[in-house]
Design a protein around this motif. Structure first.
Motif, PDB file in Angstrom:
ATOM      1  N   SER A  61       0.805  -1.220   0.000  1.00 35.96           N
ATOM      2  CA  SER A  61       0.000   0.000   0.000  1.00 35.96           C
ATOM      3  C   SER A  61       0.839   1.272   0.000  1.00 35.96           C
ATOM      4  O   SER A  61       0.362   2.333  -0.392  1.00 35.96           O
ATOM      5  CB  SER A  61      -0.927   0.006   1.223  1.00 35.96           C
ATOM      6  N   GLN A  62       2.100   1.194   0.422  1.00 40.75           N
ATOM      7  CA  GLN A  62       2.913   2.403   0.486  1.00 40.75           C
ATOM      8  C   GLN A  62       3.924   2.495  -0.660  1.00 40.75           C
ATOM      9  O   GLN A  62       4.714   3.445  -0.712  1.00 40.75           O
ATOM     10  CB  GLN A  62       3.648   2.477   1.830  1.00 40.75           C
ATOM     11  N   LEU A  63       3.903   1.545  -1.590  1.00 40.82           N
ATOM     12  CA  LEU A  63       4.830   1.611  -2.712  1.00 40.82           C
ATOM     13  C   LEU A  63       4.502   2.807  -3.598  1.00 40.82           C
ATOM     14  O   LEU A  63       3.337   3.079  -3.902  1.00 40.82           O
ATOM     15  CB  LEU A  63       4.772   0.322  -3.528  1.00 40.82           C
ATOM     16  N   VAL A  64       5.534   3.516  -4.035  1.00 38.77           N
ATOM     17  CA  VAL A  64       5.374   4.717  -4.852  1.00 38.77           C
ATOM     18  C   VAL A  64       6.170   4.537  -6.132  1.00 38.77           C
ATOM     19  O   VAL A  64       7.305   4.041  -6.103  1.00 38.77           O
ATOM     20  CB  VAL A  64       5.870   5.967  -4.089  1.00 38.77           C
ATOM     21  N   ARG A  65       5.594   4.937  -7.250  1.00 38.32           N
ATOM     22  CA  ARG A  65       6.268   4.778  -8.535  1.00 38.32           C
ATOM     23  C   ARG A  65       7.198   5.960  -8.808  1.00 38.32           C
ATOM     24  O   ARG A  65       7.070   7.035  -8.219  1.00 38.32           O
ATOM     25  CB  ARG A  65       5.238   4.645  -9.662  1.00 38.32           C
TER      26      ARG A  65
END
Length: 616
Positions: A61-65
């Motif tokens: 849920s906290q992964l950022v591209r």
């Protein structure tokens, strides 16, 4: 000294500086240094290689591209100030290291790191990601602002506007182009919606980390840079960021390497040969280096780089990290590099790196999950260098695909050349394995007396690139082949045996072959072993002891569960060699035999690196 190119630093100086740099930055940034490898070769005299990899974990849920998500996004530059250090860093890295090139770029091509700023920068970025304030996030690496802005914007289907006057500087007087291309360290670029800018600034202020709005995304795919109210750069972003695609000639070196088998005479004194191998730089204890690194910070390192009896530990195959205190699941981390094989056969060298990395992970009881790599090669404009690179990539890709292991990331370092020629083609692979229950992990040290010792995997007359032939200074033999399907089956069966609790110790066979693997297990457990190689493949004894065939492990089996172990390994090549016990490593085949006391082996193994690399 005669072999050093003019102007090159002495290897002792460089080695000490690299170790100190990793130590002083890594120990301060709060991340444990848990795995690694060190390779010595004369081919690195004019151009040493240093590769670093980092393993992170997070909730999905906290992964950022690494891109903007909307033309409304604002660019926030966070972290260190921008200076002249690091200007043309990647340009410098894309040159052959001659005296002229070094003088031309040495003024500011190397960045100045600040680990004390890096740690709060990490925490601030993670807190913003967890709060859902970030549309995109990317570090400033090669090319600095000139690359990160365009890459993030184009990846999101947008363009970008940047005002260089807003970039915090280390010193006055930087020209716009210097600000644009500087590669100063500890900087991150954030893509944030306008309504979240104040929230992000508040978090960075809490951590006392500078953060500044320097630009914004725009709908048009244009890169527009201004300074002092003047547009200093405006360019189509697809052209600016996309870059050219090269099609270069590649071919193997001429003449091709000699093939066949031409071994030196068998050693008259196997005891002396094994002691010399234990003292060889690529085999000897690296404890001098390992103990300078903090592998305990965060208190989550379950299996450490050195494994065995306290004060007498030997090298482990992989380290194991426990990310969550409320779970027995864990991550295993291992590294492998095979320049000694890649120099002779690049395809097999690439494949062997994956093979060894997998064996290291399986040796502690983890299932290989994924890998990353850094591929260090010479000038790709020279056809033979590009051919070596192509073949090594094929070897890595083919083997990983056959094993079902994804490669989600990687890095390439070209132009590693000096007046001496190219450095050895060096693929470095870091792999991560999944551990279902860390209580079932095993280490590399022998545990007790009377346990059976079993060789898992087949041995061939594969001494090409081996430490044994390097020691003897002559000889010709095939390089170790890779049987990916056989390796996959062996890994599955051995993992079953480890999880069933039948394995007390496990160590992969690599540098130095069977004799060195057995010696290292004795050293770690401070106990001897009695091994007879008569049941192995009928080769010369030096081939049996020092072959570096891939796909093999040496296993200590619990003595009351030997039959269960052999049942679980059914269908996999196995050879019973002997038992643990005593105070010496005893090796024999028929009338040939040799014996080495554990303290004697320890002296040879532990004293070599400090004696050779420490500057008096």
């Amino acid at each position: 000294m005669d072999a050093l190119p003019k102007g090159a630093k002495h290897p002792k100086y460089l080695f000490g500086g690299v170790v100190a740099g990793i130590r002083d930055y890594g120990n301060r940034v709060g991340i444990p240094t848990v795995a690694g490898c060190i390779v010595f070769d004369e081919g690195y005299l004019g151009n040493i290689l240093v590769n670093v990899a980092c393993v992170g974990f997070a909730k999905k849920s906290q992964l950022v591209r690494n891109r903007v998500a909307s033309p409304r996004d604002v660019f926030i530059l966070a972290g260190g100030r921008t200076g002249r250090d690091g200007i043309h860093g990647v340009t410098y890295a894309s040159l052959e290291l001659t005296e002229k090139s070094v003088k031309g770029w040495q003024a500011g091509a190397v960045q100045l790191g600040d680990p004390i700023l890096k740690e709060p920068l990490i925490h601030a970025c993670i807190e913003c990601a967890r709060a859902g304030f970030l549309d995109g996030l990317k570090d400033l690496g090669g090319g600095g602002l000139s690359c990160v802005v365009g890459e993030m914007a184009l990846a999101g289907g947008c363009g970008a506007e940047v005002d260089l006057e807003k970039v915090p500087l280390k010193e006055k007087g930087l020209a716009p182009w210097e600000i644009w291309v500087s590669e100063s360290q500890e900087r991150m670029m954030l893509a944030v919606l306008p309504e979240h800018v104040d929230d992000v600034m508040r978090i960075f202020d809490l951590y006392d980390v500078p953060a500044t709005v320097v630009g914004r995304a725009i709908p048009q795919k244009i890169g527009r840079v201004s300074y002092a109210g003047t547009v200093v750069l405006e360019m189509d972003l697809e052209f600016y960021t996309g870059g050219p695609e090269y099609t270069r000639e590649y071919r193997p070196a001429r003449p091709p390497p000699e093939e066949g088998v031409r071994l030196p005479p068998e050693p008259r004194d196997y005891r002396s040969t094994i002691l010399k191998l234990l003292a060889a730089p690529n085999i000897a204890s690296k404890e001098y280096v390992i103990r300078q690194y903090d592998h305990e910070v965060r208190a989550s390192t379950v299996l450490k780089p050195m494994q065995g009896v306290i004060g007498k530990a030997a090298h482990g195959d992989a380290s194991v990290i426990r990310p969550l205190v409320d779970s027995w699941r864990a991550l295993a981390i291992a590294v492998a590099s095979t320049p000694h094989i890649t120099s002779l056969d690049p395809f097999v060298g690439g494949a062997s790196a994956v093979d060894e990395m997998c064996r290291n992970l399986v040796a502690v009881g983890s299932r290989p999950h994924s890998l990353t790599n850094c591929l260090n090669f010479g000038n790709p404009e020279k056809p033979d260098r590009l051919w070596s690179f192509r073949e090594a990539v094929r070897g890595i890709g083919t083997t990983a695909k056959a094993l079902g292991i994804p490669i989600p990331s990687g890095n390439v370092s070209f132009y590693n050349e000096s007046p001496r020629g190219p450095c050895p083609p060096t693929p470095v692979v870091l792999g991560v394995g999944m551990v279902d229950d860390l209580r079932r992990c095993v280490t590399s040290d022998f545990k007790g007396s009377g346990d059976p010792i079993v060789l898992v995997g087949a041995t061939g007359p594969e001494l090409g690139g081996s430490e044994y032939l390097r020691l003897r200074g002559r000889g010709l033999a095939p390089v170790p082949g890779v049987d990916a399907l056989g390796l996959r089956a062996s890994m599955d069966h051995l993992l079953q045996a480890i999880r069933a609790g039948t394995v007390r110790a496990c160590h992969d066979l690599s540098h130095g072959g069977l004799a060195i693997a057995a010696a290292e297990m004795c050293l770690g457990g401070d106990i001897g072993a009695d091994l007879k190689t008569s049941a192995m493949e009928p080769f010369r004894w030096d081939v049996q002891l020092f072959s570096e065939s891939n796909g093999r492990w040496l296993v200590e089996v619990a003595k009351d569960r030997y039959e269960e172990f052999m049942h679980l390994l059914e269908g996999v090549p196995t050879t019973y060699l002997g038992t643990t016990g005593g105070g010496s490593l005893h090796l024999a085949r028929g009338r040939q035999w040799t014996s080495l006391a554990v303290p004697v082996m320890r002296k040879a193994w532990t004293e070599a690196i400090p004696r050779q690399v420490v500057v008096a």
